[in-house]
Design an enzyme around this catalytic site. Structure first.
Site, mmCIF file in Angstrom:
data_model
loop_
_atom_site.group_PDB
_atom_site.id
_atom_site.type_symbol
_atom_site.label_atom_id
_atom_site.label_comp_id
_atom_site.label_asym_id
_atom_site.label_seq_id
_atom_site.Cartn_x
_atom_site.Cartn_y
_atom_site.Cartn_z
ATOM 1 N N HIS A 186 -33.902 -35.116 -26.169
ATOM 2 C CA HIS A 186 -33.117 -36.166 -25.494
ATOM 3 C C HIS A 186 -33.970 -36.712 -24.353
ATOM 4 O O HIS A 186 -34.344 -35.982 -23.432
ATOM 5 C CB HIS A 186 -31.816 -35.534 -24.986
ATOM 6 N N ASP A 202 -22.992 -35.353 -22.814
ATOM 7 C CA ASP A 202 -24.200 -35.227 -22.000
ATOM 8 C C ASP A 202 -23.791 -35.083 -20.539
ATOM 9 O O ASP A 202 -23.106 -35.953 -20.000
ATOM 10 C CB ASP A 202 -25.052 -36.487 -22.221
ATOM 11 N N HIS A 239 -31.963 -42.107 -24.373
ATOM 12 C CA HIS A 239 -30.724 -42.439 -23.664
ATOM 13 C C HIS A 239 -31.091 -43.425 -22.557
ATOM 14 O O HIS A 239 -31.652 -43.035 -21.530
ATOM 15 C CB HIS A 239 -30.107 -41.148 -23.105
ATOM 16 N N SER A 276 -32.485 -32.021 -23.151
ATOM 17 C CA SER A 276 -32.809 -33.067 -22.187
ATOM 18 C C SER A 276 -33.962 -32.591 -21.320
ATOM 19 O O SER A 276 -33.857 -31.603 -20.598
ATOM 20 C CB SER A 276 -31.603 -33.375 -21.295
ATOM 21 N N GLY A 324 -29.515 -29.746 -20.630
ATOM 22 C CA GLY A 324 -30.633 -29.940 -19.715
ATOM 23 C C GLY A 324 -30.854 -28.713 -18.865
ATOM 24 O O GLY A 324 -31.435 -27.711 -19.302
ATOM 25 N N MET A 361 -20.278 -39.640 -21.688
ATOM 26 C CA MET A 361 -20.914 -39.008 -20.526
ATOM 27 C C MET A 361 -19.906 -38.073 -19.861
ATOM 28 O O MET A 361 -18.777 -38.467 -19.571
ATOM 29 C CB MET A 361 -21.379 -40.057 -19.513
ATOM 30 N N ASP A 415 -34.287 -39.209 -21.370
ATOM 31 C CA ASP A 415 -33.498 -39.988 -20.410
ATOM 32 C C ASP A 415 -34.348 -41.054 -19.731
ATOM 33 O O ASP A 415 -35.306 -40.740 -19.032
ATOM 34 C CB ASP A 415 -32.933 -39.058 -19.335
ATOM 35 N N MET A 453 -34.329 -44.010 -16.977
ATOM 36 C CA MET A 453 -33.575 -44.519 -15.826
ATOM 37 C C MET A 453 -34.418 -45.546 -15.087
ATOM 38 O O MET A 453 -35.625 -45.343 -14.910
ATOM 39 C CB MET A 453 -33.240 -43.372 -14.870
ATOM 40 N N PHE A 509 -28.472 -38.006 -12.802
ATOM 41 C CA PHE A 509 -29.123 -36.760 -12.393
ATOM 42 C C PHE A 509 -28.719 -35.599 -13.291
ATOM 43 O O PHE A 509 -27.591 -35.571 -13.796
ATOM 44 C CB PHE A 509 -28.750 -36.413 -10.939
ATOM 45 N N MET A 565 -30.485 -45.470 -19.599
ATOM 46 C CA MET A 565 -29.628 -45.719 -18.436
ATOM 47 C C MET A 565 -30.272 -46.832 -17.626
ATOM 48 O O MET A 565 -30.765 -46.626 -16.506
ATOM 49 C CB MET A 565 -29.474 -44.435 -17.612
HETATM 50 C C1 DX5 Z 1 -27.872 -37.425 -16.743
HETATM 51 C C2 DX5 Z 1 -28.701 -37.402 -17.987
HETATM 52 C C3 DX5 Z 1 -28.605 -36.118 -18.687
HETATM 53 C C4 DX5 Z 1 -29.096 -34.942 -17.872
HETATM 54 C C5 DX5 Z 1 -28.355 -33.735 -18.344
HETATM 55 O O1 DX5 Z 1 -27.689 -38.709 -16.305
HETATM 56 O O2 DX5 Z 1 -28.294 -38.402 -18.888
HETATM 57 O O3 DX5 Z 1 -29.207 -36.136 -19.975
HETATM 58 O O4 DX5 Z 1 -30.457 -34.715 -17.975
HETATM 59 O O5 DX5 Z 1 -28.690 -32.681 -17.541
HETATM 60 P P1 DX5 Z 1 -27.705 -31.448 -17.323
HETATM 61 O O6 DX5 Z 1 -27.567 -30.790 -18.681
HETATM 62 O O7 DX5 Z 1 -28.416 -30.632 -16.327
HETATM 63 O O8 DX5 Z 1 -26.399 -31.986 -16.840
HETATM 64 ZN ZN ZN Z 2 -28.912 -38.225 -21.008
#
Ligand code: DX5
Ligand code: ZN
Length: 223
Positions: free
Chosen positions: A34, A176, A67, A10, A198, A138, A36, A38, A144, A69
């Site tokens: 990955h 994740d 992903h 991520s 991540g 999740m 993300d 948002m 975050f 969101m």
């Molecule tokens: C959170 C994201 C994740 C995030 C994971 O909402 O979807 O992909 O980047 O980060 P870590 O591994 O630091 O939890």
């Molecule tokens: Zn994610």
């Protein structure tokens, strides 16, 4: 039945101004990037959009796992597939017509996944499992990086793994959020085979080493 472990990096917590070299640095130890997305509505944060996804896809470093969101995946999911995502995961909670989105993504010959937030039960996704390629459980509230892994979510992973094995489903079970040295083995033992990493890698001064070590932990603890 043995699982093939897949690791996704991520990039949310990678150095934003050096995304390309951050990915290249860990590419030997990962299978997917990955990505993300948002929108500051579905989650209280804003991240990357289609432009960066498209630029990354042209580099062809690793397949891209988007992903989403975001609200209204009914409109946006296909756009991210068109922009170069190899797999598109949308949130069940945001979708008006999940079956239509699944059909749209599949018609573009991309993988399609559905993500569920911590408060969404396994029962709510169960009847769609046979129609998708990836279930994303999740393990933190989306929004975050760097949050604490929620152990209680592993029950959903276990239930999904049982169903996959029992019915021979072709489904990857992804986790994740908060995946790192303390948690990755719990996740694979519960039956996850697709692990998003991540900050556990990118917040260290040697992400490549961290990815490699985490991958080995996952491999050695998988069923
Ligand atoms: C959170 C994201 C994740 C995030 C994971 O909402 O979807 O992909 O980047 O980060 P870590 O591994 O630091 O939890
Ligand atoms: Zn994610």
């Amino acid at each position: 039945m043995s699982m093939t472990i897949k690791i996704a990096a991520s990039i949310l917590n990678a150095d934003p101004i050096n995304i390309e070299s951050e990915i290249e640095n860990v590419q030997e130890s990962i299978d997917w990037i990955h990505f993300d997305v948002m929108d500051n509505h579905f989650v209280p944060n804003l991240s990357f959009g289609k432009g960066l996804l498209e630029a990354l896809s042209k580099k062809r470093i690793k397949p891209l796992d988007a992903h989403l969101m975001i609200e209204n995946p009914d409109k946006w999911a296909v756009e991210f597939a068109d922009a170069g995502a190899d797999s598109v995961t949308f949130h069940l909670e945001a979708a008006k017509d999940p079956r239509k989105i699944i059909k749209d993504i599949k018609s573009l010959n991309k993988k399609v996944g559905i993500a569920i937030k911590p408060n969404t039960s396994y029962e709510q996704i169960r009847e769609l499992l046979a129609e998708i390629d990836v279930l994303l459980v999740m393990t933190v509230e989306p929004g975050f990086g760097g949050q604490k892994f929620m152990d209680q979510m592993l029950v959903k992973v276990e239930l999904a793994r049982k169903e996959v094995n029992k019915n021979n489903l072709n489904l990857w079970i992804q986790v994740d959020g908060g995946i790192g040295y303390e948690t990755i083995e719990k996740a694979t033992r519960a039956g996850a085979d697709f692990l998003v990493v991540g900050s556990a890698a990118f917040s260290t001064n040697d992400p490549e080493k961290a990815m490699r070590e985490l991958r080995n932990l996952a491999l050695n603890s998988s069923k």
